[in-house]
Design a protein around this motif. Sequence first.
Motif, PDB file in Angstrom:
ATOM      1  N   ARG A 126       0.854  -1.190   0.000  1.00 55.89           N
ATOM      2  CA  ARG A 126       0.000   0.000   0.000  1.00 55.89           C
ATOM      3  C   ARG A 126       0.891   1.241   0.000  1.00 55.89           C
ATOM      4  NH1 ARG A 126      -2.736  -3.051  -1.628  1.00 55.89           N
ATOM      5  NH2 ARG A 126      -4.470  -4.208  -0.761  1.00 55.89           N
ATOM      6  N   VAL A 146       2.378   4.982  -0.031  1.00 52.18           N
ATOM      7  CA  VAL A 146       1.927   6.151   0.736  1.00 52.18           C
ATOM      8  C   VAL A 146       2.394   7.403  -0.010  1.00 52.18           C
ATOM      9  CG1 VAL A 146       2.110   7.386   2.947  1.00 52.18           C
ATOM     10  CG2 VAL A 146       2.100   4.867   2.905  1.00 52.18           C
ATOM     11  N   ASP A 147       1.466   8.291  -0.320  1.00 53.54           N
ATOM     12  CA  ASP A 147       1.774   9.530  -1.054  1.00 53.54           C
ATOM     13  C   ASP A 147       2.649   9.254  -2.280  1.00 53.54           C
ATOM     14  OD1 ASP A 147       0.388  10.885   0.883  1.00 53.54           O
ATOM     15  OD2 ASP A 147       2.170  11.285   2.107  1.00 53.54           O
TER      16      ASP A 147
END
Length: 421
Positions: free
Chosen positions: A99, A101-102
């Motif tokens: 996953r 992030v940013d």
Amino acid sequence: MCDLVYLQVTALCVYPELMKSPDFPEDTKEHARTILGGKCCGGGSLGAYSESVGVEVIRRHVAKYIEDRDGGIKCDYNNVILSGGASEAIKSVMELLNRPVDGKPVGVMVPIPQYPLYSATVAEFGMHQINYYLDEPRAWALDIPELARALEESRSTCIPRLLVVINPGNPTGSVLTRQNIEDIIKFAFENRLIIMADEVYQHNVYAADREFHSFKKVISEMGEPYNTMEMASFMSCSKGYMGECGLRGGYCELLNFDPKVKAMLFKMISAKLCSTVHGQAVMDCVVNPPKPGDPSYELYSQERDAVLSSLKERAALIAETFNSMEGFKCNQVQGAMYAFPQLELPEKAIEAAKAAGQAPDVFYAFQLLENTGICVVPGSGFGQRPGTYHFRTTILPQTPLLKEMLARMQEFHQTFIKKYQ
Ligand SMILES: Cc1ncc(COP(=O)(O)O)c(C=O)c1O
């Protein structure tokens, strides 16, 4: 490899009519009935889909195996997922935790040398591979300052989340000490990394001064705060004394995963329906082998002990032989199924490799193959420190064949060195 019990039990599961045959020991029939009668083994057949995470009775047997292995430390079968080989579970867990992030990719710390499933999966999922080098002069130990170096250097490019540890090691043949494992756990805890413990070679330990310590056991025994860490460990029916790699059985135990995250994993897995139920049945044989007193026990234990003691003999033989060869350095094969010797290549051989458009270790491996028929995997397939050359070979050939292979290699190496010196 030791396979009679696995074949008998799974044959009975596949074709229950064989239960009528007097050729199958009663305990193998009982075992097959347990699997087929197990909750979720639909219609008493391996030919039906199972519950997505695996047949419940088999997961319970896995949990019991883990508890016995770890000296009674509790294992909840609800944390066990059966899979088509360890590979499938490894990939599922990596996919789950991928996953970004940013826009920053998830970082996966991977040992070098590594088993290529990890680099391939990192690439497939668009993750970021954080290489940490194992310490070859210290029997391929996992060096904490090296982990810290690799982690710090990666921080600007990724979100480090996973730490892969392969123990016993492929291709290194190393077995981590308990102290080393404790240090790795502390490092992972301090840096909020989830350990992926690839423990598929847990039965393959040969060195007298080494034993297998599962990450689960060590984490649990370290107590607070480490025993709250998330970890996933993986096991397989492909290795050990079983070697049933084509039947595709494996499992994963999840430790301390948030229930919502675990639910997400189960959902992901359910989209694939289930792993091969035949493979699940083989896994059951691995974790629930014949017990003393069972009709199959003698044969099972004889086969198991013969396989493991022969592997141990071959592990010693291969390292000794490489170390007797000029220009070779080989760590003791403490476990797993491989030797990963380092070899010095003369400058002229490196030039010849360049001219052939090949990496020097690839050149050597091709020359070996073409001249002797022996196939090894060049070190660049697993990763190695720049400027060093290795190859991986296995201890799987039976002793006479292994001796013949090593003799041919010795002869080839001498000729090769003479040619390029
Ligand atoms: C370290 C390691 N992990 C995982 C696997 C894959 O095992 P499986 O056959 O259970 O998918 C292998 C196979 O060689 C391996 O060496």
